[in-house]
Scaffold this active site. Structure first.
Site, short mmCIF file in Angstrom:
data_model
loop_
_atom_site.label_atom_id
_atom_site.label_comp_id
_atom_site.label_asym_id
_atom_site.label_seq_id
_atom_site.Cartn_x
_atom_site.Cartn_y
_atom_site.Cartn_z
N PHE A 106 46.81 45.51 37.50
CA PHE A 106 45.95 44.34 37.42
C PHE A 106 44.75 44.50 38.36
CE2 PHE A 106 50.27 42.79 36.65
CZ PHE A 106 50.12 41.95 35.55
N ASP A 107 43.58 44.10 37.89
CA ASP A 107 42.47 43.84 38.79
C ASP A 107 42.75 42.48 39.44
OD1 ASP A 107 39.92 43.87 40.01
OD2 ASP A 107 39.06 42.77 38.32
N GLY A 108 42.00 42.18 40.51
CA GLY A 108 42.22 40.92 41.20
C GLY A 108 41.36 39.78 40.69
#
Length: 319
Positions: free
Chosen positions: A177-179
């Site tokens: 996941f990106d943030g």
């Protein structure tokens, strides 16, 4: 629809982690889609009839779905009666059509996939169906439908076809996941876009003890974490078949601290967190070899796809 594996019952949608996958991302249907768009429905049906016995080749979501099945197999061994499993729903834009249906069924059997739920929307919006299935994640090649799902609060992402995909694990599901604008809201990203890096860092330092609001895929991470804990309770923390990463352009200072603080406030965590401080994500993703990577930044997604990593665009907020 007939059952391929009659001894295994499907979980109720409200108990399962439901992954709705478009047939165009589960399988490679580029040629068929071109025929449909350029020559119309009749030629499309004719082509499907002529190629009914020819299975579709795997698409970008294929290895992800196979990994979900691998996790399910291990969950069933530990919890034979539990319905807390991944449940895959195959979404197709077509009307019910015998030749198209049969080719999809033949393909599923050919690849030994366990998919029993089909949803044929007949060209209509998938939103009502996604809600009825209590969908935890929707993957599609259609950015308009993905955007519509996100606006309705359903975790969704657009997938892209790869020329050649990196080999991935067949026994452990790996999700990256990106943030910002993925797990978290885009509030900090708005500061960065409007005022630049210095103001962003100043803003994050001022708010480092204030958790970020949730983003569109927080719920999917929660679902993964729930299943991870089922393995942990059986003594399988070190060899859990679900592995999660946070890979963000934030640095390891105040902005990274705020990201971790946010996850902690939600009683969530990822197995690994990488703070790249603006460095390209592609080389790190190439090393991780995830089954799926989510990012709101199209440039990160494009770079990952070019390196053979299955990447999804989350068009959320200012993205």
């Amino acid at each position: 629809m007939r059952h391929f594996y009659p001894l295994i019952l499907q979980p109720k949608p409200e108990n399962a982690i439901t992954i709705a996958v478009s047939s165009r991302v589960l399988f490679n249907m580029e040629k068929e889609q071109q025929i449909y768009e350029q020559q119309g429905m009749e030629e499309y049906i004719k082509y499907q009839v002529e190629h009914e016995a020819e299975p579709f080749s795997p698409g970008p979501a294929f290895s992800f779905v196979k990994a979900l099945e691998a996790v399910n197999t291990q969950l069933r061994e530990l919890y034979p009666e539990s319905e807390e499993l991944f449940d895959v729903v195959l979404m197709t834009n077509n009307h019910q059509n015998e030749s198209h249906d049969q080719r999809l069924i033949n393909t599923i059997k050919h690849h030994k996939l366990f998919i029993e739920r089909f949803c044929m929307t007949g060209g209509n919006s998938p939103i009502g169906f996604l809600k009825a299935y209590h969908t935890n994640l929707y993957l599609s090649a259609d950015p308009v439908k993905v955007q519509e799902a996100l606006e309705e609060g359903i975790a969704a992402a657009t997938m892209f076809t790869l020329e050649k995909m990196k080999e991935v694990s067949e026994t452990q599901l790996c999700v990256v996941f990106d943030g910002d604008a993925v797990l978290f809201s885009d509030e900090s990203e708005r500061v960065f876009k409007a005022h630049g890096l210095d103001k962003f860092l100043e803003h994050e330092d001022e708010h480092k003890n204030q958790p970020l609001n949730h983003g569109p895929l927080k719920g999917f991470l929660e679902a993964l974490r729930k299943l991870q804990k089922k393995f942990y309770s059986k003594g399988r923390r070190m060899d859990c078949p679900i592995l999660t990463y946070l890979v963000t352009a934030r640095n390891a200072g105040s902005s990274g601290f705020r990201a971790l603080k946010t996850l902690q406030s939600w009683d969530l965590e990822t197995d690994k967190a990488l703070f790249l401080a603006g460095a390209p994500k592609g080389p790190m993703l190439e090393k991780i070899r995830p089954h799926i990577f989510f990012d709101d930044n199209k440039s990160h997604v494009k770079q990952a796809v070019e390196l053979g990593v299955v990447a999804c665009h989350v068009p959320y907020g200012i993205a």
